[in-house]
Write an enzyme that holds these catalytic residues in place. Structure first.
Site, PDB file in Angstrom:
ATOM      1  N   HIS A 115     -27.020 -24.828 -10.554  1.00  0.00           N
ATOM      2  CA  HIS A 115     -27.883 -24.085  -9.635  1.00  0.00           C
ATOM      3  C   HIS A 115     -29.263 -24.735  -9.625  1.00  0.00           C
ATOM      4  CE1 HIS A 115     -30.164 -20.822  -7.751  1.00  0.00           C
ATOM      5  NE2 HIS A 115     -31.066 -21.080  -8.675  1.00  0.00           N
ATOM      6  N   GLU A 126     -37.123 -16.957  -9.864  1.00  0.00           N
ATOM      7  CA  GLU A 126     -36.046 -17.289 -10.805  1.00  0.00           C
ATOM      8  C   GLU A 126     -36.604 -17.708 -12.169  1.00  0.00           C
ATOM      9  OE1 GLU A 126     -33.866 -20.175  -8.503  1.00  0.00           O
ATOM     10  OE2 GLU A 126     -33.113 -18.633  -7.128  1.00  0.00           O
TER      11      GLU A 126
HETATM   12  P1  DAT Z   1     -26.821 -22.928  -3.477  1.00  0.00           P
HETATM   13  O1  DAT Z   1     -26.245 -22.703  -4.851  1.00  0.00           O
HETATM   14  O2  DAT Z   1     -26.549 -24.324  -2.986  1.00  0.00           O
HETATM   15  O3  DAT Z   1     -28.270 -22.538  -3.376  1.00  0.00           O
HETATM   16  P2  DAT Z   1     -26.227 -20.483  -2.023  1.00  0.00           P
HETATM   17  O4  DAT Z   1     -27.534 -19.955  -2.506  1.00  0.00           O
HETATM   18  O5  DAT Z   1     -25.938 -20.398  -0.569  1.00  0.00           O
HETATM   19  O6  DAT Z   1     -25.998 -21.997  -2.482  1.00  0.00           O
HETATM   20  O7  DAT Z   1     -25.047 -19.716  -2.776  1.00  0.00           O
HETATM   21  C1  DAT Z   1     -25.146 -19.429  -4.149  1.00  0.00           C
HETATM   22  C2  DAT Z   1     -23.815 -19.724  -4.796  1.00  0.00           C
HETATM   23  O8  DAT Z   1     -22.816 -18.872  -4.256  1.00  0.00           O
HETATM   24  C3  DAT Z   1     -23.291 -21.132  -4.551  1.00  0.00           C
HETATM   25  O9  DAT Z   1     -23.801 -22.068  -5.478  1.00  0.00           O
HETATM   26  C4  DAT Z   1     -21.815 -20.956  -4.675  1.00  0.00           C
HETATM   27  C5  DAT Z   1     -21.589 -19.560  -4.138  1.00  0.00           C
HETATM   28  N1  DAT Z   1     -21.203 -19.598  -2.727  1.00  0.00           N
HETATM   29  C6  DAT Z   1     -22.011 -19.807  -1.667  1.00  0.00           C
HETATM   30  N2  DAT Z   1     -21.329 -19.771  -0.517  1.00  0.00           N
HETATM   31  C7  DAT Z   1     -20.048 -19.516  -0.869  1.00  0.00           C
HETATM   32  C8  DAT Z   1     -18.827 -19.360  -0.145  1.00  0.00           C
HETATM   33  N3  DAT Z   1     -18.799 -19.455   1.191  1.00  0.00           N
HETATM   34  N4  DAT Z   1     -17.698 -19.123  -0.855  1.00  0.00           N
HETATM   35  C9  DAT Z   1     -17.707 -19.020  -2.184  1.00  0.00           C
HETATM   36  N5  DAT Z   1     -18.825 -19.160  -2.943  1.00  0.00           N
HETATM   37  C10 DAT Z   1     -19.963 -19.398  -2.283  1.00  0.00           C
HETATM   38 MG    MG Z   2     -29.219 -20.716  -3.409  1.00  0.00          MG
END
Ligand code: DAT
Ligand code: MG
Length: 149
Positions: A115, A126
């Site tokens: 993350h 965070e």
């Molecule tokens: P990032 O970790 O790149 O900031 P995010 O904040 O959109 O991505 O999402 C947080 C986490 O949630 C990500 O690392 C993995 C999970 N996640 C995001 N979109 C998802 C999806 N469509 N299906 C399953 N898990 C997902």
């Molecule tokens: Mg994120």
């Protein structure tokens, strides 16, 4: 200088990628100013991912990040938030570019290894969730004069 929050997720720890990931951050020129291994409680995981509450993947995301130890870090450098996101790569490892951490070490979005904060606001929020101010250390890297003009 800017600070960002980085966390090696349970799969990264179990797959013995801690050293590799820290090494990439260090070699890039980023400075680790706080770090700890910890097991995240459900409450902290839900607060950390509050923006995703209600989404279909929220429950599995929370159980994934609470399933084993993680390594939490505060990483500092000029433009650190953007630079770390670039090193980390796209959210879905299947789409992340080779050379990025997720592109090199992951297979699917639900096990994406790491993350990193996505904005100054999320970095501040965070960092405060995971670290007390006195757990963050101020020091100079010996090569700082060669990393920045
Ligand atoms: P990032 O970790 O790149 O900031 P995010 O904040 O959109 O991505 O999402 C947080 C986490 O949630 C990500 O690392 C993995 C999970 N996640 C995001 N979109 C998802 C999806 N469509 N299906 C399953 N898990 C997902
Ligand atoms: Mg994120």
């Amino acid at each position: 200088m800017e600070r960002t929050f980085v966390m090696i997720k349970p799969d990264g720890v179990q797959r013995c990628l801690i050293g590799e990931i820290i090494s990439r951050l260090e070699k890039k020129g980023l400075k680790i100013v706080a770090m700890k291994m910890m097991k995240i409680e459900r409450d902290l995981a839900e607060r950390h991912y509050a923006e995703h509450k209600g989404k279909p993947f929220f429950e599995s995301l929370v159980s994934y990040v609470t399933s084993g130890p993680v390594v939490a870090m505060v990483v500092e450098g000029k433009n650190a938030i953007k630079i770390v996101r670039t090193l980390v790569g796209a959210t879905n490892p299947a789409e992340a570019a080779p050379g990025t951490i997720r592109g090199d070490f992951g297979m699917e979005v639900g096990r994406n290894v790491i993350h990193a904060s996505d904005s100054p606001e999320s970095a501040e929020r965070e960092i405060a969730l995971f670290f007390k101010p006195d757990e963050i250390v101020e020091y100079r890297r010996i090569d700082e004069d060669w990393l920045y003009e």
